[in-house]
Design a protein around this motif. Structure first.
Motif: not given
Length: 208
Positions: A22-25, A102-105, A143-144, A178-183
């Protein structure tokens, strides 16, 4: 790091294409996590400079850190060196992390698309330990990667390293978009209250 000892290496291996997450948003909208990549210092093992720039740079326009963090799925980091290709994410204090996105295409990047990724955590470069290993098949989307132990407890760490060990079609260099990190968002120490979701509640959510 005691929690690391409880973790098993997680392999996402399938003969079929890796399904997108899913979209991290959507995670952010739940109010249970927040993105903390802006609190870290980012560095790369290498990056391709913008055409016309005669030296390698991580932050000028091109294919570096800024492209990993610009919320634009059309831009990307491109490595420019030998494998493994590394993304280093260092926090100034020990930080609780729950999920890496991580977003890969593959459709756009083909042989530049990672096929094998290692995720490592530790206090610094000298004591990193692998906690996740992913084997991807033509991923196109988010990718989660859970950064939790066997008891679903988030990891506390000073550093995260993402290592691209191999690419599709034996490609040399890699693309990540893209790379995103969540706490996790901590509940109030005073008590747990329902979240304010209606307009009437939102009017009285703060003390004046």
């Amino acid at each position: 790091m005691e929690s690391i000892k409880e973790m098993n290496i997680f392999k996402m291996t399938t003969p079929n294409k890796t399904p997108p997450g899913a979209d991290p948003k959507q995670l952010e909208r739940t109010g249970t996590v927040r993105e903390i990549g802006s609190q870290a210092v980012w560095s790369l093992s290498s990056c391709k400079p913008e055409p016309g720039i005669g030296f390698r740079t991580l932050h000028l326009p091109g294919f570096g850190v800024d492209q990993l963090r610009d919320d634009n799925l059309e831009t990307y980091w491109q490595s420019d060196g030998s494998q493994p290709h590394l993304v280093n994410i260092q926090f100034r204090r020990k930080t609780t992390v729950k999920t890496l996105c991580i977003y890969a295409d593959y459709k756009s990047d083909e042989s530049y698309t990672p096929s094998k990724i290692s995720v490592r955590v530790g206090n610094n470069f000298h004591n990193l330990q692998e906690i996740r290993q992913l084997e991807l098949v033509e991923p196109s989307g988010w990718i989660h990667v859970p950064l939790t132990d066997n008891h679903k407890k988030p990891t506390r760490t000073f550093m995260i390293q993402i290592a691209v060990l191999a690419n599709h079609q034996n490609g040399r260099d890699t693309h990540m978009r893209q790379i995103k990190i969540y706490t996790p968002v901590e509940e109030s120490s005073i008590g747990k209250f329902p979240r304010c979701t209606t307009i009437d509640f939102m009017m009285y959510r703060s003390i004046r």
